[in-house]
Write a protein that holds these residues in place. Sequence first.
Motif, PDB file in Angstrom:
ATOM      1  N   GLN A 139      30.798  31.409  53.751  1.00  0.00           N
ATOM      2  CA  GLN A 139      31.962  32.221  53.634  1.00  0.00           C
ATOM      3  C   GLN A 139      33.206  31.719  53.290  1.00  0.00           C
ATOM      4  O   GLN A 139      34.121  32.413  52.442  1.00  0.00           O
ATOM      5  CB  GLN A 139      32.020  32.908  54.817  1.00  0.00           C
ATOM      6  CG  GLN A 139      30.939  33.886  55.233  1.00  0.00           C
ATOM      7  CD  GLN A 139      30.739  34.953  53.875  1.00  0.00           C
ATOM      8  OE1 GLN A 139      31.688  35.847  53.526  1.00  0.00           O
ATOM      9  NE2 GLN A 139      29.413  35.078  53.675  1.00  0.00           N
ATOM     10  N   ALA A 140      33.375  30.474  53.496  1.00  0.00           N
ATOM     11  CA  ALA A 140      34.650  29.738  52.998  1.00  0.00           C
ATOM     12  C   ALA A 140      34.832  29.646  51.723  1.00  0.00           C
ATOM     13  O   ALA A 140      36.176  29.645  51.296  1.00  0.00           O
ATOM     14  CB  ALA A 140      34.770  28.425  53.793  1.00  0.00           C
ATOM     15  N   VAL A 141      33.940  29.359  51.187  1.00  0.00           N
ATOM     16  CA  VAL A 141      33.596  29.325  49.617  1.00  0.00           C
ATOM     17  C   VAL A 141      33.582  30.693  48.832  1.00  0.00           C
ATOM     18  O   VAL A 141      34.130  31.022  47.879  1.00  0.00           O
ATOM     19  CB  VAL A 141      32.389  28.266  48.889  1.00  0.00           C
ATOM     20  CG1 VAL A 141      32.451  28.354  47.574  1.00  0.00           C
ATOM     21  CG2 VAL A 141      32.856  27.036  49.712  1.00  0.00           C
ATOM     22  N   LYS A 172      47.776  35.680  40.475  1.00  0.00           N
ATOM     23  CA  LYS A 172      48.627  37.038  40.807  1.00  0.00           C
ATOM     24  C   LYS A 172      48.342  37.191  42.201  1.00  0.00           C
ATOM     25  O   LYS A 172      49.276  37.435  43.020  1.00  0.00           O
ATOM     26  CB  LYS A 172      48.132  38.008  39.989  1.00  0.00           C
ATOM     27  CG  LYS A 172      48.802  38.100  38.647  1.00  0.00           C
ATOM     28  CD  LYS A 172      48.201  39.284  37.701  1.00  0.00           C
ATOM     29  CE  LYS A 172      48.776  38.852  36.311  1.00  0.00           C
ATOM     30  NZ  LYS A 172      48.413  40.419  35.426  1.00  0.00           N
ATOM     31  N   VAL A 173      47.089  36.855  42.892  1.00  0.00           N
ATOM     32  CA  VAL A 173      46.740  37.021  44.253  1.00  0.00           C
ATOM     33  C   VAL A 173      47.646  36.065  45.099  1.00  0.00           C
ATOM     34  O   VAL A 173      48.306  36.278  46.083  1.00  0.00           O
ATOM     35  CB  VAL A 173      45.576  36.785  44.565  1.00  0.00           C
ATOM     36  CG1 VAL A 173      45.144  36.851  46.121  1.00  0.00           C
ATOM     37  CG2 VAL A 173      44.496  38.195  44.087  1.00  0.00           C
ATOM     38  N   LEU A 174      47.624  34.955  44.572  1.00  0.00           N
ATOM     39  CA  LEU A 174      48.478  33.855  45.144  1.00  0.00           C
ATOM     40  C   LEU A 174      50.048  34.014  45.195  1.00  0.00           C
ATOM     41  O   LEU A 174      50.612  33.944  46.276  1.00  0.00           O
ATOM     42  CB  LEU A 174      48.191  32.437  44.773  1.00  0.00           C
ATOM     43  CG  LEU A 174      46.717  31.827  45.187  1.00  0.00           C
ATOM     44  CD1 LEU A 174      46.549  30.763  44.137  1.00  0.00           C
ATOM     45  CD2 LEU A 174      46.728  31.673  46.363  1.00  0.00           C
ATOM     46  N   ARG A 180      46.049  33.751  51.921  1.00  0.00           N
ATOM     47  CA  ARG A 180      45.430  34.649  52.840  1.00  0.00           C
ATOM     48  C   ARG A 180      45.019  35.754  51.768  1.00  0.00           C
ATOM     49  O   ARG A 180      44.123  36.476  52.032  1.00  0.00           O
ATOM     50  CB  ARG A 180      46.397  34.882  53.741  1.00  0.00           C
ATOM     51  CG  ARG A 180      47.652  35.858  53.212  1.00  0.00           C
ATOM     52  CD  ARG A 180      48.261  36.421  54.471  1.00  0.00           C
ATOM     53  NE  ARG A 180      49.237  37.478  54.262  1.00  0.00           N
ATOM     54  CZ  ARG A 180      50.013  37.817  55.117  1.00  0.00           C
ATOM     55  NH1 ARG A 180      49.858  37.916  56.278  1.00  0.00           N
ATOM     56  NH2 ARG A 180      50.982  38.831  54.653  1.00  0.00           N
ATOM     57  N   GLY A 181      45.612  36.091  50.496  1.00  0.00           N
ATOM     58  CA  GLY A 181      45.312  36.972  49.734  1.00  0.00           C
ATOM     59  C   GLY A 181      43.854  36.592  49.255  1.00  0.00           C
ATOM     60  O   GLY A 181      43.226  37.946  48.976  1.00  0.00           O
ATOM     61  N   LEU A 182      43.402  35.482  49.143  1.00  0.00           N
ATOM     62  CA  LEU A 182      42.263  35.326  48.477  1.00  0.00           C
ATOM     63  C   LEU A 182      40.779  35.316  49.661  1.00  0.00           C
ATOM     64  O   LEU A 182      39.943  35.258  49.512  1.00  0.00           O
ATOM     65  CB  LEU A 182      42.084  33.729  48.021  1.00  0.00           C
ATOM     66  CG  LEU A 182      42.849  33.541  46.814  1.00  0.00           C
ATOM     67  CD1 LEU A 182      42.744  31.842  46.361  1.00  0.00           C
ATOM     68  CD2 LEU A 182      42.442  34.206  45.493  1.00  0.00           C
ATOM     69  N   TYR A 183      41.507  35.503  50.863  1.00  0.00           N
ATOM     70  CA  TYR A 183      40.641  35.724  51.959  1.00  0.00           C
ATOM     71  C   TYR A 183      40.870  37.183  52.396  1.00  0.00           C
ATOM     72  O   TYR A 183      40.415  37.238  53.675  1.00  0.00           O
ATOM     73  CB  TYR A 183      40.701  34.573  53.176  1.00  0.00           C
ATOM     74  CG  TYR A 183      40.313  33.300  52.642  1.00  0.00           C
ATOM     75  CD1 TYR A 183      38.944  32.942  52.841  1.00  0.00           C
ATOM     76  CD2 TYR A 183      41.006  32.493  51.924  1.00  0.00           C
ATOM     77  CE1 TYR A 183      38.451  31.830  52.594  1.00  0.00           C
ATOM     78  CE2 TYR A 183      40.720  31.219  51.552  1.00  0.00           C
ATOM     79  CZ  TYR A 183      39.119  30.995  51.850  1.00  0.00           C
ATOM     80  OH  TYR A 183      38.624  29.712  51.271  1.00  0.00           O
TER      81      TYR A 183
END
Length: 320
Positions: A139-141, A172-174, A180-183
């Motif tokens: 899940q981390a990847v 844009k998410v970062l 945390r946006g990527l997660y």
Amino acid sequence: MEASSSQLRTFGQTEINWDKLDKTKFYVVGAGIFTGVTLALYPVSVVKTRLQVASTDTVERSAFSVIRGILKTDGIPGLYRGFGTVITGAIPARVIFLTALETTKVAAFRMVEPFKFSEPTQAAIANGIAGMAASLFSQAVFVPIDVISQKLMVQGYSGHAKYNGGLDVARKVLKSDGIRGLYRGFGLSVMTYSPSSAVWWASYGSSQRVIWRFLGHGTDLKEAAPNPWTIVSVQAAGGIIAGATASCITTPLDTIKTRLQVMGHEKRPSTRQVVKTLIADDGWKGLYRGLGPRFFSMSAWGTSMILAYEYLKRLCVKDD
């Protein structure tokens, strides 16, 4: 594959132990095989994702209407939005998943053998534990790739933003939410994919044993090995049963997770708000949006992946 002697007696003719594989060949050849399977089935994921995020005023509310809409506006490439991102992340995630799956499965069979359960029950428990562990490790990847690819899948659809590729999404998410946006939806991803993986592998492992018994294959070492087509047919049937079981159980969580991951940072709903919106729009059946494509996706993906996986293992057996 399995560690216990009773399991090996019954299924030694149809399954291959992890320690018998050429690992380098397994990972290299596997990357190519699984890329091909992903290419063939990726459009199903795009359709499922769009159905899950559709708003109440969206015209395209069925799988066929979504496909027609994509083909009309973007042609065939529209069915592969986010594909490059998925393939880039899928290779390391797949390596982690399969390694954890096989090594955990060996340990799990050893753990449950003293309890003297029936073979289908042992297989369900050991495969379920292995599937859950493998999903947790990967899940981390997988989650950041899932977030980026799903935003690409729905861009410009039902009010969602447009992007210039996967890197633009990540940037844009970062910028808006940080790492945390990527997660986003990580907890729900774990809650969705880990049980789903556990149910899938448990169903696959146990259903194979039941089918082999139904076909009259017991524990007699002198039995003739089943022919290759019989083996493939049993594995395919196990994949279909596993996909059907897992999709019915986990679709509500997958729908909620997908909505959380594709929402823009300015909206940022909570899990409770997403559930309320789905129920307000469509009643409890709103939680099962995309069940048809998800059912087809998990059955098709599962069957294709398991057949590719079993074929890959046969290709990569070490020379004696």
